[in-house]
Design an enzyme around this catalytic site. Structure first.
Site, mmCIF file in Angstrom:
data_model
loop_
_atom_site.group_PDB
_atom_site.id
_atom_site.type_symbol
_atom_site.label_atom_id
_atom_site.label_comp_id
_atom_site.label_asym_id
_atom_site.label_seq_id
_atom_site.Cartn_x
_atom_site.Cartn_y
_atom_site.Cartn_z
ATOM 1 N N GLU A 67 0.886 -1.150 0.018
ATOM 2 C CA GLU A 67 -0.146 -0.086 -0.110
ATOM 3 C C GLU A 67 0.680 1.266 0.070
ATOM 4 O OE1 GLU A 67 -2.808 -0.480 3.098
ATOM 5 O OE2 GLU A 67 -4.148 -2.002 2.081
ATOM 6 N N GLU A 114 -6.016 -7.753 -0.841
ATOM 7 C CA GLU A 114 -6.816 -7.536 0.582
ATOM 8 C C GLU A 114 -8.225 -7.146 0.155
ATOM 9 O OE1 GLU A 114 -5.259 -5.034 3.603
ATOM 10 O OE2 GLU A 114 -3.058 -5.834 3.017
#
Length: 479
Positions: free
Chosen positions: A175, A368
């Protein structure tokens, strides 16, 4: 909506975790302190001076000690893939050592062997958020300092050489597009209490672009057939109203959100970003050699987290209100929210899958995505303790059905590793209250509990989904 499964036979139905969330084993077998070890609560609440006893991540849910039994549970769940991370500080406790820690290396050797024995493909994040050695954050200022790139690359070379043949899918970072929101947590930049100005923000971004590309080059030299990606967190951004100005702002915000993937895939800074650098008179340390490295070493697939969509309005375009997993805190009146204020938008997943495919034409991997709730054990119909998490079944089913639709649209999707395989310490809260898993862990914020594992209702459901390669999603009775 389609009424049959389009998931290819090789689709990697899986689940996920990360080292600092669930391993524990703080200080064991030579492990050093990481950034996560001084963040006991939400990252926004700040750090402690040194690692303190109140940090639940130090024990986490004891995967480090219990991995053999846990991996057998993962096999019983039927996982085809499992995403986790290597704890950098198990390999290089401070990040600066000449030689790696053999006990740390052996742990992941054993873990990957155990996964393969269960027929599970490891999807490995080289370093997850908050897993940088604390020493590098405090003494080098993390990825604000180009010297840290070299420490990172030494670590990359060590683990890829060690696990060559055991790991096919590598993720360089986690991320990376939200680093500026929490620079200490995500990049080890120690002056995290101060606002990160644009010059520092983009220098961190650039240094991590260089690190990513150099890591790709190293991985390909060692294992030419390896597949390498770098994760971001993304979702579609809708205009708040039909006003053209809101539509334009949504486009600009979406483009900004995809900036990191643009560089990872195309190997260069987009023109609009170079224009921004010039207009803001940023003084960045960027060399021609670094730009060439970025150009020559791009990702093989696009990996990302998807939790929600966002909305944009021209009137709020200058707002500084942001959250790590929310594009903006503006409320979408058409969507439901969970306990944490996160919107629920399965159709948004199909939307972003198509946007990413149309823009990049690379395979995608959803690494995710999930449903979290505060949960407690209850007695099931068979007299065994469980959790009736029908809401997780319904939510994940909705997401998987939209992935199925995107595959039918023509999007190439490698796999799906939901967050998460089991309950563990939340990164955004530092507590056990936010539970994500198929497996309930009997452990709580007050440090009570047996640490025993219990299968939730969703455990058996996901096993059926995997066993049927997605066909079970279309059965009338899901649980």
């Amino acid at each position: 909506m389609s009424k049959s499964s389009y998931f290819p036979k090789e689709f990697l139905f899986g689940s996920a975790a990360a080292a600092y969330h669930f391993e524990g084993g703080f200080g064991k077998d030579g492990k050093g302190a990481s950034v996560a070890d001084v963040i006991p609560h939400a990252p926004s609440e700040g750090r402690t001076t040194v690692p303190e006893d109140g940090n639940l991540k130090h024990r986490a849910v004891e995967f480090y000690e219990r991995y053999k039994d846990d991996v057998k549970l993962f096999g019983e769940l039927g996982l085809k893939a499992f995403r986790t991370s290597i704890a950098w500080t198990r390999i290089y406790p401070k990040g600066i050592e000449e030689e790696p820690n053999e006990k740390g290396l052996q742990f992941y050797d054993d873990l990957f062997d155990a996964l393969h024995e269960q027929g599970i493909e490891p999807i490995i994040t080289i370093t997850h958020s908050a897993e940088m050695p604390l020493y590098l954050a405090e003494h080098y200022n993390g990825f604000a300092n180009k010297k840290v790139i070299e420490f990172y690359l030494k670590y990359v070379r060590t683990v890829v050489n060690r696990y060559k043949g055991k790991v096919k899918y590598w993720l360089t970072f986690n991320e990376v597009n939200i680093v500026a929101h929490e620079p200490f947590f995500h990049a080890g930049v120690a002056q995290y209490k101060e606002p990160v100005d644009d010059n520092l923000k983009y220098q961190i971004f650039h240094n991590m672009f260089v690190a990513n590309s150099k890591a790709i080059r190293i991985i390909k030299e060692i294992e030419p057939d390896a597949m390498v990606g770098c994760t971001t967190t993304i979702g579609p951004i809708y205009p708040l109203t039909p006003k053209p100005e809101d539509g334009l702002q949504a486009y600009f915000d979406m483009r900004e959100m995809l900036f990191h993937i643009d560089v990872h895939v195309f190997g260069k800074y987009p023109d609009y970003k170079l224009k921004e650098f010039k207009e803001k008179k940023l003084k960045l340390d960027i060399t021609d050699e670094e730009l060439q490295i970025i150009k020559e070493n791009t990702v093989d697939f696009v990996a990302y987290s998807y939790y929600m969509s966002g909305v944009s309005s021209f009137n709020r375009s200058n707002s500084k209100v942001r959250d790590v997993n929310i594009i903006s805190k503006m409320s979408n009146p058409e969507l439901k929210k969970n306990e944490w204020g996160w919107t629920y938008d399965p159709v948004g997943l199909r939307t972003i899958l198509n946007i990413v495919w149309d823009r990049y034409r690379l395979p995608e991997f959803i690494v995710e995505n999930g449903i979290s709730k505060p949960e407690n054990l209850e007695i099931g119909i068979n007299g065994q303790l469980t959790v009736y998490d029908d809401y997780r079944i319904e939510g994940l089913r909705d997401y998987l059905l939209q992935i199925n639709e995107a595959i039918h649209d023509g999007v190439q999707v490698i796999g799906y590793t939901n967050w998460a395989v089991m309950d563990f310490v939340s990164g955004s809260t530092g507590t056990m209250r936010k539970r994500w898993g198929f497996i309930f862990v009997d452990y709580y914020d007050d440090k009570t509990g047996s640490m025993k594992r219990f299968k939730k209702l969703s455990f058996d459901w996901y096993r059926k989904v995997i066993d049927s390669n997605g066909a079970f999603l279309f059965e009338e009775k899901q649980y």
